[in-house]
Design an enzyme around this catalytic site. Sequence first.
Site, PDB file in Angstrom:
ATOM      1  N   ARG A 240      39.185  42.197  38.592  1.00 19.94           N
ATOM      2  CA  ARG A 240      39.785  43.519  38.636  1.00 19.94           C
ATOM      3  C   ARG A 240      39.666  44.168  37.256  1.00 19.94           C
ATOM      4  O   ARG A 240      39.702  43.480  36.236  1.00 19.94           O
ATOM      5  CB  ARG A 240      41.269  43.447  39.016  1.00 19.94           C
ATOM      6  CG  ARG A 240      41.539  43.222  40.505  1.00 19.94           C
ATOM      7  CD  ARG A 240      41.127  44.433  41.330  1.00 19.94           C
ATOM      8  NE  ARG A 240      41.319  44.233  42.756  1.00 19.94           N
ATOM      9  CZ  ARG A 240      40.406  43.716  43.581  1.00 19.94           C
ATOM     10  NH1 ARG A 240      39.240  43.321  43.105  1.00 19.94           N
ATOM     11  NH2 ARG A 240      40.654  43.603  44.863  1.00 19.94           N
ATOM     12  N   GLU A 269      38.591  52.677  36.676  1.00 27.92           N
ATOM     13  CA  GLU A 269      37.412  53.039  37.453  1.00 27.92           C
ATOM     14  C   GLU A 269      37.758  54.130  38.475  1.00 27.92           C
ATOM     15  O   GLU A 269      38.876  54.184  38.963  1.00 27.92           O
ATOM     16  CB  GLU A 269      36.810  51.813  38.133  1.00 27.92           C
ATOM     17  CG  GLU A 269      37.705  51.096  39.098  1.00 27.92           C
ATOM     18  CD  GLU A 269      37.073  49.820  39.663  1.00 27.92           C
ATOM     19  OE1 GLU A 269      37.083  49.687  40.899  1.00 27.92           O
ATOM     20  OE2 GLU A 269      36.595  48.972  38.886  1.00 27.92           O
ATOM     21  N   HIS A 287      31.452  48.172  41.185  1.00 27.34           N
ATOM     22  CA  HIS A 287      32.432  47.519  42.072  1.00 27.34           C
ATOM     23  C   HIS A 287      31.821  47.257  43.452  1.00 27.34           C
ATOM     24  O   HIS A 287      32.329  47.699  44.484  1.00 27.34           O
ATOM     25  CB  HIS A 287      33.700  48.374  42.200  1.00 27.34           C
ATOM     26  CG  HIS A 287      34.909  47.583  42.603  1.00 27.34           C
ATOM     27  ND1 HIS A 287      36.169  47.874  42.156  1.00 27.34           N
ATOM     28  CD2 HIS A 287      35.050  46.503  43.415  1.00 27.34           C
ATOM     29  CE1 HIS A 287      37.047  47.024  42.673  1.00 27.34           C
ATOM     30  NE2 HIS A 287      36.384  46.175  43.441  1.00 27.34           N
TER      31      HIS A 287
END
Length: 326
Positions: A240, A269, A287
Site C-alpha cells: 500500500r 495515488e 497499482h
Amino acid sequence: MTQPRILVARAVFPETLARLARHFEVESNQDDQVFSKQELVARLKDKAGAFTTGSERIDADVLAACPGLKIVANMAVGYNNFDVPAMTARKVLATNTPDVLTETTADFGFALMMATARRIAESEHYLRAGKWTKWSYDMFAGAEVHGSTLGILGMGRIGQGIARRGAHGFGMNVIYHNRSRLSPDLEAACKARYVSKEELLKTADHLVLVLPYSAESHHAIAAKELAQMKPTATLVNIARGGIVDDAALAQALRDRRIAAAGIDVFEGEPKVHPDLLTVPNVVLTPHIASATVQTRMAMADLAADNLIGFLVNGKPLTPLNPEVLS
C-alpha cells in the site's frame, strides 16, 4: 416489492452491472467519474448499498449524511478508504475481496522484483531513446535473482505466494518478518525462515513489501530503514502507498544507497512523488498487481456477491466488521 437502491461508484464490467440489476435499482457510473466527497454524498443519500473502489472515502461525515446506507462493498482487498470504526458505530457493514487476487498479485510482485533486479525498464527506455549503438560487457548489468536472498516484510497469503515462487522456482534463500510467526508447516511449505526486521533489512538482496497499511505500518520503510539495506539490494512495494516514505526512497535511489526499486503503490495515488519520476533506477507501475481480466472479474463478482448476500439474503461473504450483523 421495491428493490433496494445501490450506487456503483466507478465503472465496472457490464456483466457485473447486469447481475446487480437483477436484484437492485442500480445507479452506475460507467463514465468512470471520480466523485468528490460532496458528489459521493449526493449519490449515496438515498442508497442502501454501495459498490466502491479504493477511490471512494467512506468516513464519519459521509455516513452521517447517508443514514439509509447499510453496506459498502469494496472491490479490493485493501480498505484504506474505509473508516471501519465509524462504519461499525453507524451499523454499516464493510466488505472487501480477499483471497481471489492472491496468486495473481504474487505473480506480479515476483515479476516486478525481477524487472527491478534486471533493470528491464531502465534498459528499455535506453533502447527506445536510440542510445543502443553497441554492446558492452557491463551494459545494464543487474543483480542475480536465482540463489539470492529474498526478504519478505508481511507474510500473509500474498507474501507466502511470493516466497513459494522464490524458494521453489528460483532456489532463493527466503527470510521474512511478520507481526506473528507462521506455523512450522507453513514455514516449511514456503521454505522460509523468520528473522527480526533489522536482520531482514540487513540481509535481503531483494526486499518485497506485502504488509497491510495501518497507522503502525505508515512509513515502515523510511530513511532509517533504507540506510540499513545493502547498497546492492532492491526494494519492491506491492502493499500500500504510505508504507514507504516515497521522498526518502527517491533520495536513496538517487544516492545509490540501494540499487533499485519497483513500486506499484504510492502515497496519495494516483499522484506520484515527482522525485520518483526523475531517478532512472526505479520501475513504476500504476497499482496493477491484481490486473488480469480473470482476477478483476473475480473481485467484481465477490463485491457483488457481498451486496446481494447482505441486502437480499442477509449473509455477506467477506465482512470486515461482522459485529454489525449481530
